[in-house]
Design an enzyme around this catalytic site. Structure first.
Site, mmCIF file in Angstrom:
data_model
loop_
_atom_site.group_PDB
_atom_site.id
_atom_site.type_symbol
_atom_site.label_atom_id
_atom_site.label_comp_id
_atom_site.label_asym_id
_atom_site.label_seq_id
_atom_site.Cartn_x
_atom_site.Cartn_y
_atom_site.Cartn_z
ATOM 1 N N HIS A 125 0.524 -1.408 0.177
ATOM 2 C CA HIS A 125 -0.198 0.446 -0.215
ATOM 3 C C HIS A 125 0.903 0.467 -0.496
ATOM 4 C CE1 HIS A 125 -2.875 3.201 1.638
ATOM 5 N NE2 HIS A 125 -4.006 2.233 1.478
ATOM 6 N N ASP A 203 3.152 -4.558 8.331
ATOM 7 C CA ASP A 203 1.308 -3.883 8.260
ATOM 8 C C ASP A 203 0.368 -5.072 8.216
ATOM 9 O OD1 ASP A 203 -0.469 -2.359 7.083
ATOM 10 O OD2 ASP A 203 0.331 -1.668 5.160
ATOM 11 N N GLN A 206 -4.820 -5.336 7.136
ATOM 12 C CA GLN A 206 -5.328 -6.105 6.355
ATOM 13 C C GLN A 206 -5.347 -7.557 7.119
ATOM 14 O OE1 GLN A 206 -7.739 -5.426 4.220
ATOM 15 N NE2 GLN A 206 -6.809 -3.069 3.653
ATOM 16 N N LYS A 229 -10.568 -0.634 10.175
ATOM 17 C CA LYS A 229 -10.570 -1.641 9.530
ATOM 18 C C LYS A 229 -10.954 -3.050 10.115
ATOM 19 C CE LYS A 229 -7.301 -0.601 6.021
ATOM 20 N NZ LYS A 229 -7.953 0.186 5.292
ATOM 21 N N CYS A 368 -4.682 2.383 -4.137
ATOM 22 C CA CYS A 368 -3.247 3.079 -2.975
ATOM 23 C C CYS A 368 -1.568 2.024 -3.663
ATOM 24 C CB CYS A 368 -3.959 2.767 -1.193
ATOM 25 S SG CYS A 368 -4.871 4.528 -1.218
HETATM 26 N N1 PMP Z 1 -1.735 -1.011 4.262
HETATM 27 C C1 PMP Z 1 -2.649 -1.455 3.805
HETATM 28 C C2 PMP Z 1 -2.193 -2.576 3.601
HETATM 29 C C3 PMP Z 1 -4.131 -0.588 3.638
HETATM 30 O O1 PMP Z 1 -4.947 -1.902 3.259
HETATM 31 C C4 PMP Z 1 -4.395 0.641 4.212
HETATM 32 C C5 PMP Z 1 -6.019 0.764 4.032
HETATM 33 N N2 PMP Z 1 -6.380 0.613 2.848
HETATM 34 C C6 PMP Z 1 -3.139 1.608 4.632
HETATM 35 C C7 PMP Z 1 -2.524 0.643 5.314
HETATM 36 C C8 PMP Z 1 -4.242 2.520 5.143
HETATM 37 O O2 PMP Z 1 -4.505 2.593 6.179
HETATM 38 P P1 PMP Z 1 -4.885 3.926 7.394
HETATM 39 O O3 PMP Z 1 -5.771 4.642 5.656
HETATM 40 O O4 PMP Z 1 -5.774 3.728 7.732
HETATM 41 O O5 PMP Z 1 -3.757 4.378 7.061
#
Ligand code: PMP
Length: 423
Positions: A125, A203, A206, A229, A368
């Site tokens: 991401h 990270d 997910q 999430k 993203c």
């Molecule tokens: N890492 C991953 C794998 C994600 O799916 C996301 C959110 N889509 C993020 C980071 C970023 O999370 P946040 O927008 O809550 O900071």
């Protein structure tokens, strides 16, 4: 282990009762972007605002003491959720993005220099790419990416080869990809990285919603995730770090709350975790997060994971069976409840708009993960992501709606083609 009792669970999520698109029942399959909240979370936050809200730590009055107690108890719930050794290792941030930025700034600036390598997966991401690019701009380090193979997979051998060849200072990867849905062997890859003296950041944005996390078992130096999430509120996330490494890191943000003493000449910092929590923290959000984590635990992370895997596998098989649909991700045995796909000749935004007309909420775009999309040569994908409250019937409606999009656009595509051939 089978499906969860969704009839019962869905009663906890008032929003799932609503209709969309002129009377279609909502089928919410955008959970990888953000989940919905159960009443327990909303009630816990309401109770705080209505009964005992105050700023924490600083006041010696009843409300401040009650708020501080609830806030610190939320930290203990989070520690327990992660199986961390101490509450000092649990830092509240604004989310995953803020947590990774904190590590890239604080650990990165202190430990990384020109020529060092930060190793990522191509599927990361942007939250786990851009802070490292920024670190590269500041220090002259290099950001390198491990590619996926033609099955959208990354083998242990490939990871070993990159670790051997590049000897990265940091190996930062998502435990589960938000686009491919892949679930990676965190413990194994962390151990491999440690053999090469790399620091590891996981990270878990997910992963935390779907699987049991034991940070001591994973053994990574850092693990991060977001509240929104895991059925919790927005505006809060968690940075877990091993105590020794957090103690050695300089604070990132400066301000109130993180200091022991301030003079005209300088400052000294608080102990962990406050050292990394400058300013008024997300108090009510932490209380909501704790309620969410308790809610998930009460269902059982393994039960949630099993439920999503069944739904994810059903969606995967149903989508693959439609002519002209390509699933962008590995087979169901390698992933959870996320399925990204492309429909030949139809833009992902048109897919999303058509599905919305049927009440089905999916996400369209690059999610993203632009470097992954670039590597795969696709500009955009549609993504359906299941969670604990989704049902078999909802997945079947998704599949039927995708089949209809394909049929509709194949017809109009043929008409356009034949008109063009007449012209
Ligand atoms: N890492 C991953 C794998 C994600 O799916 C996301 C959110 N889509 C993020 C980071 C970023 O999370 P946040 O927008 O809550 O900071």
């Amino acid at each position: 282990m089978g499906l969860l009792d969704t009839d019962l669970l869905r009663r906890d999520f008032p929003v799932l009762e609503r209709d969309v698109a002129g009377g279609k029942p909502l089928i919410y399959l955008d959970n990888a972007a953000s989940t919905q909240r159960p009443r327990a979370v909303i009630d816990a936050m309401d109770e705080c605002y209505l009964q005992y809200y105050s700023n924490v730590h600083r006041g010696i009055h009843t409300l401040s003491e009650e708020s501080t107690k609830a806030f610190e108890s939320a930290r203990e719930t989070t520690r327990d959720f992660l199986s961390a050794s101490s509450i000092g290792e649990v830092i509240f941030t604004a989310g995953t993005t803020a947590a990774i930025n904190t590590v890239a700034r604080s650990w990165g600036d202190a430990n990384v220099s020109s020529g060092d390598v930060i190793l990522l997966l191509i599927s990361e991401h942007h939250a786990n790419i851009v802070p490292w690019h920024q670190l590269a701009e500041r220090t002259g380090c290099r950001v390198e990416f491990i590619p996926v193979d033609d099955q959208f997979e990354i083998s242990d051998e490939t990871v070993a080869e990159y670790l051997d060849r590049l000897r990265p200072k940091m190996f930062a990867f998502a435990a589960a990809s938000n686009t491919l849905g892949s679930e990676y062997p965190v413990k194994k890859w962390t151990a491999m990285a440690h053999e090469h003296d790399a620091t590891v950041l996981i990270d878990a944005a997910q992963a935390a919603p779907h699987q049991e996390i034991d940070v001591r078992d994973w053994d990574a130096e850092f693990v991060v995730f977001s509240g929104h999430k895991v059925c919790g509120p927005t505006g809060i996330g968690v940075l877990y770090g091993k105590e020794t490494i957090l103690n050695a890191m300089p604070p990132f943000l400066g301000g109130g709350g993180m200091i022991m003493n301030v003079t005209t000449d300088g400052f000294t910092t608080q102990d962990l975790p406050e050292k990394f929590e400058a300013g008024t923290p997300p108090i009510v959000e932490a209380i909501g997060l704790a309620a969410a984590l308790k809610y998930l635990k009460s269902i059982g992370m393994e039960n949630i994971h099993a439920h999503e895997r069944i739904l994810g596998a059903r969606a995967d098989a149903g989508l693959r069976a439609i002519d002209g649909v390509r699933v962008i991700g590995p087979g169901p045995e390698k992933k959870g409840g996320i399925n990204s796909f492309v429909i030949e000749g139809v833009h992902a935004h048109d897919v999303s708009a058509f599905l919305d007309g049927r009440g089905v909420a999916v996400r369209a775009g690059h999610h993203c993960t632009m470097p992954l999309h670039q590597a795969l040569g696709v500009t955009a994908t549609s993504r359906a992501s299941c969670y604990l409250y989704n049902t078999v019937e909802e997945v079947d409606e998704l599949i039927a709606a995708v089949a209809d999009v394909r049929a509709k656009f194949a017809r109009t595509g043929r008409r356009r083609r034949s008109r063009r051939s007449v012209e």
